[in-house]
Design a protein around this motif. Structure first.
Motif, PDB file in Angstrom:
ATOM      1  N   LEU A 153      79.055  35.755  84.359  1.00 21.91           N
ATOM      2  CA  LEU A 153      80.265  36.052  83.649  1.00 21.91           C
ATOM      3  C   LEU A 153      81.544  36.157  84.870  1.00 21.91           C
ATOM      4  CD1 LEU A 153      79.445  38.857  80.931  1.00 21.91           C
ATOM      5  CD2 LEU A 153      79.693  36.279  80.724  1.00 21.91           C
ATOM      6  N   GLY A 154      80.949  36.095  85.989  1.00 21.32           N
ATOM      7  CA  GLY A 154      82.100  36.183  87.114  1.00 21.32           C
ATOM      8  C   GLY A 154      82.374  37.429  87.529  1.00 21.32           C
ATOM      9  N   CYS A 155      81.636  38.573  87.287  1.00 20.64           N
ATOM     10  CA  CYS A 155      82.040  39.770  87.863  1.00 20.64           C
ATOM     11  C   CYS A 155      81.067  40.200  89.164  1.00 20.64           C
ATOM     12  CB  CYS A 155      81.803  40.852  86.615  1.00 20.64           C
ATOM     13  SG  CYS A 155      82.803  40.220  85.118  1.00 20.64           S
ATOM     14  N   GLU A 156      81.780  40.866  89.913  1.00 20.40           N
ATOM     15  CA  GLU A 156      80.943  41.424  91.096  1.00 20.40           C
ATOM     16  C   GLU A 156      80.119  42.528  90.858  1.00 20.40           C
ATOM     17  OE1 GLU A 156      81.006  40.005  94.255  1.00 20.40           O
ATOM     18  OE2 GLU A 156      81.899  38.293  93.229  1.00 20.40           O
ATOM     19  N   SER A 157      80.938  43.543  90.132  1.00 24.80           N
ATOM     20  CA  SER A 157      79.954  44.670  89.676  1.00 24.80           C
ATOM     21  C   SER A 157      80.143  44.740  87.956  1.00 24.80           C
ATOM     22  CB  SER A 157      80.195  45.847  90.512  1.00 24.80           C
ATOM     23  OG  SER A 157      81.566  45.797  90.400  1.00 24.80           O
ATOM     24  N   PRO A 158      79.334  45.512  87.406  1.00 27.94           N
ATOM     25  CA  PRO A 158      79.546  45.754  85.835  1.00 27.94           C
ATOM     26  C   PRO A 158      80.600  46.107  85.722  1.00 27.94           C
ATOM     27  CG  PRO A 158      77.059  46.536  86.681  1.00 27.94           C
ATOM     28  CD  PRO A 158      78.000  46.224  87.896  1.00 27.94           C
ATOM     29  N   GLY A 159      81.350  45.407  84.735  1.00 21.34           N
ATOM     30  CA  GLY A 159      82.650  45.796  84.067  1.00 21.34           C
ATOM     31  C   GLY A 159      83.903  45.632  84.821  1.00 21.34           C
ATOM     32  N   GLU A 160      83.597  45.103  86.089  1.00 26.35           N
ATOM     33  CA  GLU A 160      84.784  44.629  86.744  1.00 26.35           C
ATOM     34  C   GLU A 160      85.156  43.198  87.043  1.00 26.35           C
ATOM     35  OE1 GLU A 160      84.730  46.274  90.809  1.00 26.35           O
ATOM     36  OE2 GLU A 160      83.964  48.324  89.887  1.00 26.35           O
ATOM     37  N   GLY A 161      86.025  42.719  86.442  1.00 30.32           N
ATOM     38  CA  GLY A 161      86.285  41.434  86.547  1.00 30.32           C
ATOM     39  C   GLY A 161      87.187  41.018  85.460  1.00 30.32           C
ATOM     40  N   ASP A 162      87.468  39.444  85.476  1.00 31.07           N
ATOM     41  CA  ASP A 162      88.641  39.195  84.386  1.00 31.07           C
ATOM     42  C   ASP A 162      87.718  38.827  83.186  1.00 31.07           C
ATOM     43  OD1 ASP A 162      90.459  37.681  83.083  1.00 31.07           O
ATOM     44  OD2 ASP A 162      91.077  36.168  84.737  1.00 31.07           O
ATOM     45  N   ARG A 163      88.267  39.280  82.010  1.00 25.53           N
ATOM     46  CA  ARG A 163      87.707  38.839  80.948  1.00 25.53           C
ATOM     47  C   ARG A 163      87.677  37.527  80.569  1.00 25.53           C
ATOM     48  NH1 ARG A 163      88.639  38.960  75.089  1.00 25.53           N
ATOM     49  NH2 ARG A 163      90.900  39.518  75.487  1.00 25.53           N
ATOM     50  N   TRP A 164      88.940  36.974  80.648  1.00 23.76           N
ATOM     51  CA  TRP A 164      88.864  35.390  80.263  1.00 23.76           C
ATOM     52  C   TRP A 164      88.369  34.496  81.089  1.00 23.76           C
ATOM     53  CZ3 TRP A 164      89.982  34.461  75.740  1.00 23.76           C
ATOM     54  CH2 TRP A 164      90.772  35.441  74.939  1.00 23.76           C
ATOM     55  N   LYS A 165      88.103  34.862  82.608  1.00 26.06           N
ATOM     56  CA  LYS A 165      87.225  34.137  83.280  1.00 26.06           C
ATOM     57  C   LYS A 165      85.652  34.276  82.966  1.00 26.06           C
ATOM     58  CE  LYS A 165      85.909  33.679  88.313  1.00 26.06           C
ATOM     59  NZ  LYS A 165      85.754  34.487  89.399  1.00 26.06           N
ATOM     60  N   ALA A 166      85.557  35.346  82.248  1.00 23.51           N
ATOM     61  CA  ALA A 166      84.096  35.396  81.869  1.00 23.51           C
ATOM     62  C   ALA A 166      83.760  34.655  80.643  1.00 23.51           C
ATOM     63  CB  ALA A 166      83.822  36.901  81.333  1.00 23.51           C
ATOM     64  N   TRP A 167      84.977  34.418  79.540  1.00 28.39           N
ATOM     65  CA  TRP A 167      84.818  33.807  78.718  1.00 28.39           C
ATOM     66  C   TRP A 167      84.772  32.153  78.848  1.00 28.39           C
ATOM     67  CZ3 TRP A 167      82.858  34.670  74.145  1.00 28.39           C
ATOM     68  CH2 TRP A 167      83.054  35.970  73.628  1.00 28.39           C
ATOM     69  N   ASP A 168      85.358  31.528  80.135  1.00 31.00           N
ATOM     70  CA  ASP A 168      85.533  30.351  80.615  1.00 31.00           C
ATOM     71  C   ASP A 168      83.887  30.168  81.222  1.00 31.00           C
ATOM     72  OD1 ASP A 168      88.075  29.943  80.212  1.00 31.00           O
ATOM     73  OD2 ASP A 168      88.869  30.133  82.116  1.00 31.00           O
ATOM     74  N   ASN A 169      83.446  30.925  81.850  1.00 36.31           N
ATOM     75  CA  ASN A 169      82.024  31.113  82.325  1.00 36.31           C
ATOM     76  C   ASN A 169      81.223  30.591  81.374  1.00 36.31           C
ATOM     77  OD1 ASN A 169      83.069  31.087  84.893  1.00 36.31           O
ATOM     78  ND2 ASN A 169      82.401  33.032  85.229  1.00 36.31           N
ATOM     79  N   ILE A 170      81.279  31.429  80.147  1.00 35.29           N
ATOM     80  CA  ILE A 170      80.248  31.177  79.036  1.00 35.29           C
ATOM     81  C   ILE A 170      80.480  29.715  78.622  1.00 35.29           C
ATOM     82  CG2 ILE A 170      80.019  31.511  76.874  1.00 35.29           C
ATOM     83  CD1 ILE A 170      80.613  34.643  77.486  1.00 35.29           C
ATOM     84  N   ALA A 171      81.678  29.267  78.440  1.00 38.71           N
ATOM     85  CA  ALA A 171      81.804  27.923  77.967  1.00 38.71           C
ATOM     86  C   ALA A 171      81.220  26.809  78.872  1.00 38.71           C
ATOM     87  CB  ALA A 171      83.424  27.701  77.615  1.00 38.71           C
ATOM     88  N   VAL A 172      81.626  27.112  80.244  1.00 38.67           N
ATOM     89  CA  VAL A 172      80.999  26.154  81.172  1.00 38.67           C
ATOM     90  C   VAL A 172      79.502  26.249  81.121  1.00 38.67           C
ATOM     91  CG1 VAL A 172      80.633  25.672  83.511  1.00 38.67           C
ATOM     92  CG2 VAL A 172      83.053  26.170  82.656  1.00 38.67           C
ATOM     93  N   ALA A 173      78.881  27.263  81.005  1.00 34.35           N
ATOM     94  CA  ALA A 173      77.252  27.264  81.076  1.00 34.35           C
ATOM     95  C   ALA A 173      76.759  26.477  79.665  1.00 34.35           C
ATOM     96  CB  ALA A 173      76.786  28.805  81.026  1.00 34.35           C
ATOM     97  N   LEU A 174      77.602  26.753  78.642  1.00 32.95           N
ATOM     98  CA  LEU A 174      77.025  26.248  77.366  1.00 32.95           C
ATOM     99  C   LEU A 174      77.100  24.608  77.473  1.00 32.95           C
ATOM    100  CD1 LEU A 174      78.406  28.465  74.631  1.00 32.95           C
ATOM    101  CD2 LEU A 174      76.140  28.016  75.146  1.00 32.95           C
ATOM    102  N   THR A 175      78.496  24.175  77.895  1.00 33.01           N
ATOM    103  CA  THR A 175      78.514  22.856  78.077  1.00 33.01           C
ATOM    104  C   THR A 175      77.488  22.058  78.970  1.00 33.01           C
ATOM    105  OG1 THR A 175      80.579  23.307  79.210  1.00 33.01           O
ATOM    106  CG2 THR A 175      80.716  22.512  76.867  1.00 33.01           C
ATOM    107  N   THR A 176      77.583  22.483  79.882  1.00 30.23           N
ATOM    108  CA  THR A 176      76.834  21.862  81.129  1.00 30.23           C
ATOM    109  C   THR A 176      75.077  21.841  80.602  1.00 30.23           C
ATOM    110  OG1 THR A 176      76.502  23.936  82.191  1.00 30.23           O
ATOM    111  CG2 THR A 176      78.086  22.568  83.116  1.00 30.23           C
ATOM    112  N   ASN A 177      74.936  23.176  80.242  1.00 31.62           N
ATOM    113  CA  ASN A 177      73.553  23.076  79.639  1.00 31.62           C
ATOM    114  C   ASN A 177      73.213  22.026  78.575  1.00 31.62           C
ATOM    115  OD1 ASN A 177      72.235  25.027  81.387  1.00 31.62           O
ATOM    116  ND2 ASN A 177      73.264  26.627  80.180  1.00 31.62           N
TER     117      ASN A 177
END
Length: 1649
Positions: free
Chosen positions: A1296-1320
């Protein structure tokens, strides 16, 4: 001629087509007359009988004329003008046929109509001498069920029989006589029957003579040699005989079966045989004829025995008084009587079949030289190949001079010697000249044998020996008995010839054979053979089709059968004729012949023939392409000369100048008929020109093939292997082209017979065949030329070519003075390309005959430009080849050898110093040569080749000071070329770009037909596919890469193979492996591969992957920098191998480190705990298959430090350990009954322990409190649940693009999910079978992110829940992947040895930890989700009046204050997680509660034996709650004393569903429903509002629980208790659950009185 000529100026002058002219046969000067009464109808086809004729017009109508005795009415006798056959109106006839006195027609639907004389059943009508009107006949195939009617293509009619050729290319016959080819003796045959003997073969054409039949059959494809039968399957004689003479062996395959069929009873008596023959001969033969006919047959039959001894038959001319017979001594026998006595009835196949079967020369090569090389077998099934195999086996023993021909009777050796003295007339150089005079005799038999064996073995006799010219007699070769006579050189030669052979026949090019007429044909004949009209070399009748051997490979394309003779027209425009020759109708000398011979027709080339009753007509090209008609045969006597006044050699009867262009010629009895076209607007003339020139062109190509190429390829020492290969390649392409031209010539001939529609011309319809064949031939000849061409050939070849220079010049029409041999050869082999211009010109001529707007005009115009473009293009190819050749001549020698390749062409080179290397030394020489496939940088002694497919070029910008610079990029080099002038720079840039572009497209041979040669120039793409071998890159040295590139670096999908066997296949990025890929590393020691499949980053394994080691271990998990790093599973060994084990857990830098579970399958132990450097280190738990349980500290793989050990019987040890299962130090041992020992312990558990300590026996009341103490402590020394599987959660956070649990940008996380889904998804698109349809839909719905605006409501909560359920359904989603991994590790931990009841609490804690950590992830993704335990307020609309269960009143405030919905991780995530973890977890519960449940179950079984009433009263249920009536199977019954399992049945059923649910929330709902069902039942019987009290309710519920018979109720209860939402404990459901729990304990302790 008629005044119609200029009446119409239509595009093709349709009205001036198919004009009918007739004349009486028999005179050499004729004036043909127009047939009156057709009023301008175009006649497409005509047929003639003895005294009548049929015409087929364009509209499909049929007309009859002449004597029509079968018609009733006035016109019965003679119709001078054609009469329409009304019966056939509207049937659209496509072809007609006429027999002597009967007729046939075939309609579009393939139906046959017959009419006319039917005395022999030839009209397929029974018992009716005449059929006056056309009558349809049914032909049905009895082999098919249901019976299918056979569709017919072509008809042929004889005197008493009719043949039909069906759509499936089989022959059907009816009528009378052996000429039907049927296996029957009862005539007439009035129901059409199939000629079985030819079933399965493709018949191309049929022809009927008066009493014989011919069929043109496509050769079978050459198969592997089948074993040849030894004996004839009809008459059981040996097919091949060997006769051992004193000094030589004679091998013969002259066996000829008497009738082609088995005789009825194999009776040797002559009279029986005769009678059956008379029967066969049919009634129409006069007595004297049948006398004549019988004699030879009888003789033949009696002589059969002799044949196998090597005796055979000499020639006879039975029934022809006036002809001489050539006998072995070449004496002309004229004394008829003597001849009769000496040669009575003997067949003449010996003499005539002279060389046809000479094994060394022609038996296995048909005369066009269809195959080259002595060792290529002949067509299977022929006796020749059987002979070959025999000879081959003898040859090894006897040497080379093998010989075989037909036997010439039982001649003595002396006669044989004489025989060799006679000349075997050598033919002249032209195939048609047929010189007959004896030419120079050979010195001796020996020399001739030697000569032939040498020539024959290489199958390239320069003199194209043809059997028809050597009529003098059969050649015989013999094997000298002594091997010593064979020179070793000769043997060596033979051995060599076998190794190097090339077929000069194109392999079956199926496409061309399907679209154009096949030239690979055989002629089969059957019927009466009295005049030799069958062509088998004898005068015997044949009841079944037999192949005319001597026409094999002659490329016959059309057959005509006359009264007693037959004609075969070949693709080379030659005519073979055989049969009766009384009137010279064969077109050669006045003796009849029983084998086909060439007819001597003047004119350029015959393209159509017709055989009449006693004459033949030939249609041949005259000099101006107009067809001329030639005639030979019966002539009516004008000046009382003898009747012998017949034209022996064909004479020109009429030329077109008189009447127009003849398209068809038809011969009948008394009349001849031609169909004529008028040449309007030059259309017909152009077609005739095209056909005529094509036939001549084929003749020329065949000559080149047989007189230049074949002898050339047959020579020895042609040069080195490459040369030979190039020459062979060229020869085989040449012969493929030659064959295609032959086919085209044949197709044009048949085109001229037909409707002549321009659009059905083969060069239009199938132009790709022609374009491809020419292009292929051009490629091979230019390749040959570039390598040095004919100059490359060694001395023998050059000698041969020089000797035949005149011939070459003649064939190539090369007219310069003192020509050089090479020029002549080049002219000869480039000659075919001139034909393309001819095509283009002729098509253009044809186009001008049409309106410009018409589709025909357009099509002809386009095709014309196609051929013209190709001609220009191939001309350019030739120039390029010549340019390249001249370059090689000047290029320094050493480099030439390595750089010169057949398909390499020069584009430009820098010998003019136009290009130099930047920063080159002062004295260095740099020479750049651009080929069509590489750029070569040559220096003094070295050169480097850069393949164009991996070369990028760009012009450098001026300001950098690089004036006129070109930057060249290759995978491992980058250099700058400086050009002397801007023009030079542009020239090179363009040349290189274009060359690169072409090298990538591979378009050098394929041009855009019709694009006019100016293909748009374009830049080659930066990204491309290519193959490259690295030579210096340290990592990829000697590796070969094949795949996508981007600016000099591998980029995209590709395969990389190293020299040592390593291989990577997958995606690359800027030169390094990056993305998904597969990698193999060979393990030399184990002879297997290491195999990795997974993700890469910057050339290293990184991300998820599966690594299968050669040792059999498999690691599945995360990698980083080529090392195992992160969460992973390692399987070692199979269950059967020496030490199978499994580890799942965390890895750091290739080592186990962190929490992990290790299952040692051999020892039956499972370790769950901490690791460090591949060793167990820290806290952990071990369980064994024998029920031991240890938890405590580990150090370097050993139990060391404080720990707790429990055994199966609850004995507990707490204290110090020093090694596995070894107690050492202080501790306490508690026994199952509560006694315990404290002190010092040492020793291994289970094998005697030394104890120094104190024994305590606690008092009874203490034991109750203390016994669970040790068990309560379990889990303290284990790894805390939150420390477990950290790597798995970290991986998910990282995704999800976070270095450690709970720290990171939520929108980046959603982007990563979308990328994972489409590439797969994209990855799986390549292999869709992995994704089901529902899966795809799930993925699509996951691509929408749930949005939340405003207050958080229950609806939004439900949306999140739905999203999570979907996300966890697919492993392509990070959350789904997480859940999948957690389920895997959970099962790994608690299945098998891990199913230990002591682990239950551990397992429950682990689930709770999962929930907590996943909830943290979910709240990170959905920040507005409230935290654990907070409530979502109900919206006012949702507050319904709920009926409280216990109060019975409607009240919005129930006992537990529930102002909203409580958010908990249990409620949100258990529905996703628990169903997947349920099996291992429930198993642990069942094991833990085993003892309690056994007691409970025994009780349940006992109590359930009672009836309902007894049980209710026993449980103390108040009588008012007892149901009075119950519904059993839908009908209401009273409850009686013996009713069982009927009361409260619905509640019981409801409670049973508790076992089918997973989550505590669902299970609680089931309990709640059960209570509601009970109260529903009670209310029905009480009929009033009622308030339950616990005392009333408990017994009823207890009854329901008992009747529900739930086996694992204890496990269910404990599961709910452990995992239910904490907030529910005091609510309504909590109370109900407590009731159930109470029931469970109550039943265990129930005292049964």
């Amino acid at each position: 001629m008629d005044s119609q000529e200029r009446s119409s100026e239509e595009a093709e002058g349709a009205k001036e087509r198919g004009l009918v002219y007739t004349w009486r046969a028999g005179s050499c000067s004729v004036t043909p007359e127009r047939l009156p009464g057709l009023c301008g109808k175009t006649v497409l086809q005509a047929a003639l009988g003895t005294n009548h004729g049929l015409l087929l017009t364009e509209g499909g109508e049929v007309y009859s004329f002449g004597k029509l005795p079968w018609r009733s009415g006035p016109e019965e006798f003679c119709a001078n003008s054609p009469i329409l056959e009304n019966t056939l109106l509207g049937q659209h006839v496509i072809t007609v046929a006429a027999g002597s006195f009967h007729n046939g027609a075939v309609t579009e639907g393939g139906v046959v109509y017959m009419w006319g004389n039917n005395s022999s059943g030839q009209c397929a009508v029974a018992n009716q001498p005449y059929v006056p009107e056309p009558q349809p006949i049914s032909i049905s195939d009895s082999e098919t069920s249901p019976l299918l009617s056979v569709r017919v293509l072509q008809l042929a009619c004889g005197e008493e029989h009719t043949l039909a050729l069906s759509l499936s290319r089989e022959i059907w016959a009816w009528g009378s006589g052996c000429q039907l080819g049927l296996i029957t003796t009862t005539f007439p045959v009035t129901k059409p029957q199939k000629v079985e003997h030819l079933a399965g073969r493709v018949v191309l054409q049929i022809a009927c003579g008066a009493y014989h039949s011919l069929a043109l059959v496509q050769c079978l494809p050459v198969q592997e040699m089948k074993p040849i039968p030894e004996r004839c399957n009809h008459c059981s004689q040996l097919l091949i005989t060997m006769t051992d003479k004193e000094d030589h062996v004679i091998i013969s395959d002259s066996h000829c079966c008497p009738l082609g069929v088995a005789l009825a009873d194999k009776q040797p008596e002559n009279h029986a045989f005769c009678s059956s023959l008379e029967n066969l001969e049919g009634k129409s033969v006069t007595g004297s004829q049948s006398e004549d006919c019988k004699k030879p047959l009888v003789e033949e039959h009696t002589l059969v025995a002799l044949e196998s001894d090597g005796a055979s038959l000499l020639s006879s001319n039975n029934g022809q008084e006036d002809s001489g017979i050539s006998s072995p001594g070449n004496i002309l026998c004229t004394d008829k009587k003597e001849v009769k006595e000496y040669l009575i009835g003997l067949s003449d196949h010996t003499l005539n079949e002279s060389l046809e079967k000479n094994i060394c020369t022609e038996s296995e090569q048909p005369s066009q030289g269809e195959q080259i090389g002595a060792c290529i077998p002949g067509p299977p099934g022929t006796s020749a190949s059987a002979l070959n195999s025999l000879v081959a086996s003898c040859a090894s023993a006897v040497g080379v001079r093998v010989a075989a021909t037909y036997e010439a009777g039982a001649l003595s050796l002396k006669k044989v010697m004489n025989f060799y003295g006679t000349p075997a007339n050598e033919p002249g150089p032209q195939p048609g000249s047929g010189s007959t005079g004896p030419e120079a005799l050979k010195d001796s038999r020996e020399e001739q044998v030697k000569l032939e064996s040498m020539q024959g073995k290489k199958s390239s006799s320069l003199v194209d020996i043809r059997e028809e010219e050597s009529e003098g007699g059969s050649r015989r070769l013999s094997l000298p008995g002594l091997l010593s006579q064979v020179s070793p050189r000769l043997l060596r030669k033979v051995g060599r010839a076998k190794m190097r052979t090339v077929a000069l026949t194109p392999t079956y090019s199926g496409e061309a054979d399907a679209l154009l007429p096949s030239l690979r044909t055989e002629v089969w004949s059957w019927g009466r053979g009295k005049d030799g009209q069958l062509g088998h070399g004898d005068v015997l009748p044949r009841l079944q089709p037999l192949c005319v051997k001597s026409l094999d490979g002659k490329e016959v394309i059309q057959l005509s059968a006359g009264g007693h003779h037959s004609l075969a027209l070949t693709a080379k425009s030659q005519v073979y004729s055989w049969g009766s020759n009384i009137f010279g109708q064969l077109g050669h000398t006045n003796s009849p012949t029983t084998v086909p011979r060439l007819a001597k027709v003047c004119g350029d080339g015959v393209w159509s023939t017709a055989a009449g009753s006693d004459y033949s007509l030939f249609l041949a090209d005259e000099e101006d392409f107009q067809p001329g008609l030639y005639y030979c045969g019966q002539e009516t006597a004008t000046d009382n000369l003898s009747e012998n006044n017949c034209s022996k050699n064909p004479v020109l009867l009429l030329s077109c100048s008189k009447i127009g262009y003849i398209s068809n010629v038809i011969a009948g009895g008394d009349n001849c008929l031609v169909l004529v076209d008028k040449n309007i607007m030059g259309y017909i003339a152009s077609l005739h020109e095209l056909a005529s020139t094509e036939r001549r062109f084929y003749f020329r190509l065949s000559e080149i093939k047989s007189q230049v190429l074949r002898p050339l390829l047959g020579l020895d020492n042609l040069g080195n292997a490459n040369t030979i290969q190039l020459l062979q390649e060229m020869a085989s392409r040449f012969s493929k082209l030659c064959y295609l031209i032959g086919q085209h010539g044949a197709s044009l001939s048949s085109f001229l017979h037909g409707v002549k529609e321009a659009r059905s011309l083969a060069i239009l319809k199938h132009s790709s065949l022609f374009l491809d064949s020419y292009t292929e031939y051009c490629t091979s000849i230019t390749n040959f030329l570039v390598m040095g061409g004919f100059m490359l050939l060694a001395k023998p070849a050059i000698d041969f070519l020089s000797k035949s220079q005149e011939l070459l010049q003649k064939l190539s029409e090369y007219n310069e003075e003192n020509p050089q041999l090479v020029d002549v050869l080049n002219a000869l082999f480039f000659m075919p390309f001139g034909r393309l211009h001819d095509y283009a010109r002729t098509l253009l001529k044809l186009a001008t005959c049409f309106e410009v707007a018409s589709p025909e005009y357009q099509k002809l115009q386009d095709s014309s430009s196609c051929y013209e473009t190709l001609a220009v293009h191939l001309g350019r190819k030739r120039k390029e080849a010549e340019y390249t050749l001249s370059f090689w001549k000047t290029f320094p020698g050493k480099m030439t050898d390595s750089l010169r390749k057949p398909d390499r062409r020069l584009i430009c080179e820098s010998s003019n110093r136009g290009l130099s290397l930047q920063h080159a030394g002062r004295f260095s020489v740099n020479w750049f040569i651009l080929f069509n496939d590489a750029l070569v940088h040559a220096q003094f002694s070295t050169h480097h080749i850069f393949a164009l497919s991996t070369l990028w070029v760009e012009a450098l910008s001026e300001e950098a000071g690089n004036v006129n610079g070109l930057k060249i990029t290759t995978p491992e080099e980058q250099f700058v070329l400086l050009s002397s002038t801007p023009q030079e720079k542009t020239k090179w840039l363009r040349a290189i770009s274009q060359a690169v572009d072409q090298a990538l497209k591979g378009t050098s041979d394929l041009i855009l037909y019709g694009a006019g040669g100016n293909v748009p120039r374009q830049e080659p793409p930066i990204s491309r596919s290519a193959k490259y071998a690295f030579y210096k890159d340290p990592r990829f040295k000697d590796a070969v890469y094949d795949g996508r590139w981007l600016s000099g670096k591998p980029h995209g999908r590709g395969i990389l193979k190293w020299a040592d066997g390593r291989m990577y296949s997958g995606t690359f990025r800027t030169g390094l492996e990056d993305g998904y890929g597969e990698y193999r590393v060979p393990n030399k020691a184990l002879n297997k591969d290491d195999h990795y499949v997974g993700y890469w980053k910057e050339g290293k394994m990184c991300g998820h992957g599966v690594y299968s080691y050669a040792t059999g271990e498999v690691y599945e998990g995360c990698f980083q920098d080529n090392m195992r790093h992160g969460h992973g599973l390692l399987r070692s060994g199979k269950l059967t191998s020496s030490s199978p084990s499994m580890f799942i857990g965390q890895w750091t830098m290739d080592k186990k480190s962190g929490y992990g579970v290790f299952d040692d399958i051999t020892r039956g132990e499972k370790y769950m705990g901490m690791w460090q450097d591949d060793l167990c280190q820290g806290n952990g738990v071990v369980v064994t298959q024998f029920g031991l349980y240890y938890e405590g500290a580990f150090s370097t793989n050993k139990m060391m430090g404080t720990g707790i050990l429990l055994s199966e019987d609850d004995t507990v040890y707490e204290g110090e350990f020093s090694d596995n299962w070894t107690l050492s130090g202080k501790g306490t041992l508690t026994l199952p009954n509560g006694d315990y020992i404290e002190g010092l312990f040492s020793g291994e558990w289970g094998s005697g322990i030394k104890i120094t300590g104190t024994y305590f026996k606690p008092s009874l009341y203490e034991s109750e409190k203390d016994k669970p103490k040790a068990l309560r402590k379990l889990g303290i020394l284990a790894v805390p649940p939150d420390e477990k599987w950290k790597a798995v959660f970290e991986e998910c956070w990282n995704q999800l693009g976070c270095e450690s649990p709970g720290e990171g940008d939520r929108w980046k996380a959603w982007d990563n999910i979308a990328v994972a889904l489409t590439t797969n998804r994209r990855q799986h698109k390549d292999s869709p079978e992995l994704l089901s349809r529902s899966h795809t839909q799930t993925l699509e719905s996951l691509e929408f992110i749930p949005q939340h605006v405003g207050a958080f409501t229950l609806e939004k909560y439900e949306n999140i829940k739905k999203y999570l359920i979907k996300a966890c359904d697919t492993p392509l989603h990070p959350l789904g992947k997480l859940v999948e991994t957690l389920v895997a590790v959970y099962r790994m931990t608690y299945v098998g040895v891990g199913a230990n009841r002591r682990l239950l609490q551990e397992a429950v804690r682990e689930i709770k930890s999962y929930l907590k950590r996943i909830f943290q992830l979910v709240r990170f993704l959905f920040p507005d989700l409230p935290e654990e335990g907070s409530t979502i307020p109900f919206q006012p609309t949702e507050v319904k009046g709920r009926r409280s269960f216990c109060s019975g009143k409607s009240d919005s405030r129930s006992e537990s204050p529930e102002p909203g919905y409580v958010v908990t991780s249990f409620g949100l995530l258990l529905p996703v997680l628990l169903p997947r973890l349920y099996p291992p977890l429930f198993m642990l519960y069942a094991l833990d509660n085993e003892r309690e449940e056994d007691i409970y179950w025994e009780c349940v079984l006992r109590l359930n034996k009672q009836t309902d009433m007894a049980l209710l009263s026993f449980l103390g249920v108040q009588a008012k709650f007892w149901p009075g009536t119950v519904s059993i199977l839908g009908e209401s019954r009273k409850v009686s004393s013996n009713t069982k399992d009927a009361c409260f049945a619905s509640a019981v059923e409801c409670l049973q569903q508790i076992s089918t649910t997973f989550t505590p929330a669902d299970k609680l709902k089931v309990i709640q429903q059960t209570f509601e069902e009970i109260s529903q039942n009670v209310l029905e019987s009480l009929q009033e509002d009622f308030l339950w009290s616990m005392d009333d309710l408990f017994p009823v519920f207890l009854y329901v629980v008992l009747r529900a018979r739930i086996r694992n109720l204890g496990s269910e209860v404990h599961l709910i208790e452990d995992l239910m939402d904490p907030y529910l404990q005091h609510g309504e459901q909590g109370i109900m659950f407590t009731t159930l729990k109470a029931c469970y304990y109550q039943i265990q302790h129930e005292k049964l009185t």
